[in-house]
Design a protein around this motif. Structure first.
Motif: not given
Length: 111
Positions: A40-52
């Motif tokens: 989940l921590a990796r997924a949060i980082k990936a989602v935020l990075k993709a959105a940014i």
């Protein structure tokens, strides 16, 4: 997600991160394994990075500092897709209200 522990992740990105991690938003946090928490921590980082990277998520009237809308909405797997087919398994995406915010998930892909 408990905002006392994880901050800065709104309901859009929480729904998307939980989807990527394969975790149901209906599961109690104490029932999440360490491996799932790491995922989940990796997924949060990936989602935020993709959105940014593509300017955030414009749902109504959001624009960035340059006045441009964000295009992450086109990349959403579950958020605001209630009753539509999951982009992965084709099951209907579900929605419920949690803390006066909508949460979206796929009951097949997320356990």
């Amino acid at each position: 997600m408990n905002s006392q522990i994880v901050v800065g992740v709104g309901n859009i990105y929480a729904s998307e991160a939980l989807f990527r991690a394969g975790i149901s938003p209906r599961r109690a946090a104490r029932r999440i394994t360490q491996a799932e928490a790491d995922k989940l921590a990796r997924a949060i980082k990936a989602v935020l990075k993709a959105a940014i990277k593509i300017g955030g998520t414009t749902l109504r009237d959001y624009v960035n500092a340059d006045g441009a809308p964000g295009y992450f909405r086109q990349k959403l797997f579950v958020y605001e897709r209630a009753n539509q087919a999951c982009r992965v398994c084709k099951s209907p995406v579900r929605q419920f209200t949690q803390g006066q915010r909508s949460t979206y998930w796929c009951s097949t892909c997320q356990r």
